[in-house]
Design a protein around this motif. Structure first.
Motif, PDB file in Angstrom:
ATOM      1  N   SER A 146      -3.277  21.141  -5.138  1.00 58.38           N
ATOM      2  CA  SER A 146      -3.091  21.607  -6.508  1.00 58.38           C
ATOM      3  C   SER A 146      -2.329  20.615  -7.374  1.00 58.38           C
ATOM      4  N   ARG A 147      -1.663  19.642  -6.753  1.00 60.19           N
ATOM      5  CA  ARG A 147      -0.896  18.657  -7.508  1.00 60.19           C
ATOM      6  C   ARG A 147      -1.666  17.374  -7.752  1.00 60.19           C
ATOM      7  N   TYR A 148      -2.936  17.318  -7.323  1.00 61.92           N
ATOM      8  CA  TYR A 148      -3.696  16.072  -7.416  1.00 61.92           C
ATOM      9  C   TYR A 148      -3.892  15.627  -8.864  1.00 61.92           C
ATOM     10  N   LYS A 203       0.862  -1.185   0.000  1.00 61.17           N
ATOM     11  CA  LYS A 203       0.000   0.000   0.000  1.00 61.17           C
ATOM     12  C   LYS A 203       0.898   1.234   0.000  1.00 61.17           C
ATOM     13  N   VAL A 204       0.674   2.109  -0.958  1.00 54.37           N
ATOM     14  CA  VAL A 204       1.456   3.329  -1.076  1.00 54.37           C
ATOM     15  C   VAL A 204       0.552   4.523  -0.775  1.00 54.37           C
ATOM     16  N   VAL A 205       0.954   5.336   0.200  1.00 46.07           N
ATOM     17  CA  VAL A 205       0.184   6.519   0.591  1.00 46.07           C
ATOM     18  C   VAL A 205       1.005   7.758   0.246  1.00 46.07           C
ATOM     19  N   ILE A 206       0.411   8.655  -0.521  1.00 53.72           N
ATOM     20  CA  ILE A 206       1.096   9.869  -0.966  1.00 53.72           C
ATOM     21  C   ILE A 206       0.332  11.091  -0.437  1.00 53.72           C
ATOM     22  N   ILE A 207       1.034  11.967   0.281  1.00 56.25           N
ATOM     23  CA  ILE A 207       0.435  13.209   0.777  1.00 56.25           C
ATOM     24  C   ILE A 207       1.108  14.370   0.067  1.00 56.25           C
ATOM     25  N   LEU A 263      -3.502  10.438  -1.194  1.00 59.18           N
ATOM     26  CA  LEU A 263      -3.857   9.445  -2.221  1.00 59.18           C
ATOM     27  C   LEU A 263      -3.291   8.093  -1.816  1.00 59.18           C
ATOM     28  N   GLU A 264      -4.143   7.049  -1.829  1.00 57.67           N
ATOM     29  CA  GLU A 264      -3.735   5.711  -1.409  1.00 57.67           C
ATOM     30  C   GLU A 264      -3.978   4.722  -2.546  1.00 57.67           C
ATOM     31  N   VAL A 265      -2.965   3.927  -2.844  1.00 59.22           N
ATOM     32  CA  VAL A 265      -3.102   2.873  -3.853  1.00 59.22           C
ATOM     33  C   VAL A 265      -2.530   1.578  -3.297  1.00 59.22           C
ATOM     34  N   VAL A 266      -3.112   0.446  -3.729  1.00 61.86           N
ATOM     35  CA  VAL A 266      -2.623  -0.881  -3.357  1.00 61.86           C
ATOM     36  C   VAL A 266      -2.203  -1.593  -4.639  1.00 61.86           C
ATOM     37  N   VAL A 267      -0.953  -2.059  -4.690  1.00 63.20           N
ATOM     38  CA  VAL A 267      -0.415  -2.652  -5.914  1.00 63.20           C
ATOM     39  C   VAL A 267       0.248  -3.987  -5.632  1.00 63.20           C
ATOM     40  N   SER A 268       0.286  -4.810  -6.694  1.00 62.83           N
ATOM     41  CA  SER A 268       1.000  -6.082  -6.584  1.00 62.83           C
ATOM     42  C   SER A 268       1.875  -6.326  -7.806  1.00 62.83           C
ATOM     43  N   THR A 282      -5.157   2.312 -11.765  1.00 67.00           N
ATOM     44  CA  THR A 282      -6.486   2.864 -12.074  1.00 67.00           C
ATOM     45  C   THR A 282      -7.383   2.977 -10.854  1.00 67.00           C
ATOM     46  N   GLY A 283      -7.033   2.293  -9.785  1.00 69.97           N
ATOM     47  CA  GLY A 283      -7.847   2.360  -8.580  1.00 69.97           C
ATOM     48  C   GLY A 283      -7.096   3.054  -7.462  1.00 69.97           C
ATOM     49  N   MET A 284      -7.697   4.054  -6.864  1.00 72.49           N
ATOM     50  CA  MET A 284      -7.037   4.783  -5.775  1.00 72.49           C
ATOM     51  C   MET A 284      -8.082   5.407  -4.864  1.00 72.49           C
ATOM     52  N   THR A 285      -7.702   5.596  -3.610  1.00 74.98           N
ATOM     53  CA  THR A 285      -8.555   6.260  -2.633  1.00 74.98           C
ATOM     54  C   THR A 285      -7.977   7.644  -2.366  1.00 74.98           C
ATOM     55  N   VAL A 286      -8.833   8.666  -2.414  1.00 74.88           N
ATOM     56  CA  VAL A 286      -8.372  10.044  -2.254  1.00 74.88           C
ATOM     57  C   VAL A 286      -9.113  10.700  -1.094  1.00 74.88           C
TER      58      VAL A 286
END
Length: 590
Positions: free
Chosen positions: A485-487, A477-481, A535-540, A500-504
């Motif tokens: 304005s950069r979203y 899980k990668v969380v980016i803060i 922004l949170e994404v989960v990747v494999s 393509t899937g992310m939680t904001v």
């Protein structure tokens, strides 16, 4: 008989006052430490306290080894220096203890002036070395010329308490050191040709502590200027001039900054108080009230000019204003003897000089003051340039980029914080900072930026779940803060990478907003609460390193606070609709 007893008693009283004055000057070390710490950032407070402690302790060692002899010993080489003497070891019974201690505390003051201008980016080992050289050689020799019976005193040059010998000398060392060291990261913005286009303010983290330091220094200055007085009239006059000059300087500075910047500048007024004290130090025994007021008024304007000149013309980064306070006003104070010395001052007769230009004495004393000042300045420039050059070529003057960004408390002393037990938010170095003057790293191009600057702008935190079983799923899980304005640009970059899937989530952060009109030392700056995005994404299947690299390149603008990235291992993922788990559950979102 009665008069002899009274005279003897008066002599004993002033001998005690001489040592009490020395103790007051020693206490000024605390004032310098508080002032410097308050004007700089919290991440370097421990380093600054350590430097101010060690310059006195190292200075003491160098003083009894050679410094005291070079200053107080009998003339050699036609009054160039004092001869070496080891009486402090070999003839202690008959040694002049009072003169040794009194001149030692003045020597330590000269060394500590340099610390402020070179703060926040100097190696501690280098500081110890050049502080030792100042205390052992540079100060003792030039002080001998004036106070040890050297050629300047024989010529009629006058510096009662050290505008020239201490403050100008220390200020010149500070200016050259800050120039050779270079500015702090982000202090100046440059265009493609290397020309400075903008000066950024670095607000001190604790002006309350800085103000306490100024009050401590002002109290100590009564000993600094008055300890050498041997009669009540001179002592009283010295106390008067030492009060009038800084008071007028501060009032003038307050009015000037109020008119120029729209509001009275707190930090500049603190500098102005010290500037007035520095300027009156040389003529304090021979000036009257009116002369002191004029000296203070000029000092109050000169300190503002000095800060502006360093920021905008020389581009020498001086965090505490030591060059403006000590060098410029040390010069002014030295010259002012030749302008304002008056026979009406109680200490004039003992000074053995001529009246100043404005009191009918002509140019004679002014010429002597100017000549002595230039001679002292030339010696200081030559010796300190040589000292810094040798240190830079051997052990180095400056810490690395990474060490400077992290703070010298941690990297130089292993001290997590000088404020353990307190919840400290340094607005100059927090992950929720908006783009602002106080966070500029000096390079906006990601490809040209060093690794230290890249990591400071967008740090990556790898969270490992140690001790928890079954964590090796290959899912992260990668969380980016980052700034709101950069979203859009970040989302687009993630999509192009295949995410393509992310939680904001929208969050708020404390930072600095441009254009609000408030000023710190003449530079616009203000704090406000600003929107952020998480922004949170989960990747494999997509490598986490690719996510990090794309995010850093996308978010990097060359400022601390461009963003922050957290990486967490994921033990299990379950898709509720189908019951699929782990890798299979993510196939429609990567």
């Amino acid at each position: 008989m009665g008069e002899e007893i009274l005279s003897l008693l008066e002599g004993e009283i002033f001998s005690v006052w001489f040592l009490a004055g020395a103790a007051l000057v020693f206490w000024m070390q605390a004032g310098f430490a508080m002032c410097e710490a308050g004007f700089t950032r919290a991440k370097n407070a421990g380093n600054i306290i350590m430097k101010n402690l060690m310059d006195f302790c190292i200075g003491t060692v160098m003083w009894f080894i050679c410094g005291a002899s070079l200053m107080l010993g009998p003339n050699i080489m036609n009054g160039f220096a004092g001869g070496f003497s080891f009486d402090v070891f070999t003839n202690y019974r008959n040694f002049d203890y009072s003169a040794f201690v009194f001149n030692l505390v003045f020597c330590a003051t000269t060394a500590t002036i340099v610390s402020g201008s070179m703060a926040e980016r100097t190696k501690f080992s280098s500081y110890c070395l050049y502080s030792a050289v100042i205390s052992a050689v540079i100060y003792p020799i030039e002080a001998h010329w004036t106070w040890g019976g050297g050629f300047l005193s024989a010529w009629g040059f006058h510096d009662y308490a050290g505008s020239n010998c201490i403050h100008m000398t220390g200020g010149i060392c500070a200016f050259i050191g800050a120039w050779m060291l270079g500015p702090r990261i982000g202090k100046y913005e440059k265009d493609g040709k290397g020309k400075v286009t903008k000066v950024n303010a670095f607000p001190g983290h604790n002006l309350v502590i800085a103000a306490l330091g100024v009050f401590i220094l002002w109290l100590g200055w009564y000993g600094f200027n008055g300890a050498a007085a041997t009669d009540v009239a001179t002592l009283g006059s010295v106390f008067l001039t030492t009060t009038v000059a800084p008071s007028v300087a501060t009032v003038v500075c307050m009015i000037y900054t109020w008119v120029r910047y729209g509001k009275p500048d707190v930090s500049m007024c603190l500098n102005a108080s010290l500037a007035g004290l520095v300027a009156i130090t040389a003529p304090c025994d021979v000036a009257d009230c009116a002369g002191s007021a004029v000296i203070g008024a000029v000092a109050g304007l000169l300190v503002v000019f000095g800060v502006w000149f360093n920021d905008n013309i020389t581009h020498v980064d001086d965090p505490v204003g030591a060059v403006a306070v000590h060098m410029l006003n040390g010069i002014w104070g030295t010259i002012s003897v030749g302008l304002f010395a008056t026979a009406s001052a109680p200490g004039f007769a003992k000074a053995g000089i001529q009246e100043g230009l404005f009191y009918g004495g002509g140019f004679s004393q002014l010429v002597k003051q100017t000549g002595g000042m230039f001679i002292t300045a030339a010696w200081t420039v030559l010796t300190i340039c040589l000292t810094f050059a040798i240190i830079r070529k051997t052990v180095g003057l400056r810490v690395s980029e990474k060490e400077e960004i992290l703070g010298l408390d941690t990297t130089e002393h292993g001290l997590p914080s000088a404020y353990a037990g307190f919840s400290i938010m340094d607005i100059s170095n927090t992950m929720t900072m908006q783009v602002n003057e106080n966070t500029n790293l000096g390079e906006s191009d990601y490809e040209k930026a060093s690794e230290a600057k890249r990591n400071a702008a967008v740090p990556v935190i790898m969270n490992k779940a140690e001790g928890i079983p079954d964590m090796d799923t290959g899912i992260s899980k990668v969380v980016i803060i980052t700034r709101l304005s950069r979203y859009d640009v970040l989302k687009r970059a993630m999509n192009e990478l295949g995410v393509t899937g992310m939680t904001v989530t929208q969050v708020m952060g404390c930072g600095i907003e441009k254009g609000t009109g408030e000023k710190y030392r003449g530079v616009e700056i203000d704090a406000t609460l600003l929107p952020k995005v998480k922004l949170e994404v989960v990747v494999s299947t997509i490598p986490v390193d690719e996510i990090i690299d794309v995010a850093k390149r996308t978010l990097y603008t060359g400022h601390i606070g461009d963003g922050k990235i957290f990486v967490y291992p994921v033990s299990r993922v379950v898709k509720i609709r189908t019951g699929e788990e782990n890798h299979a559950a993510l196939q429609d979102v990567e």
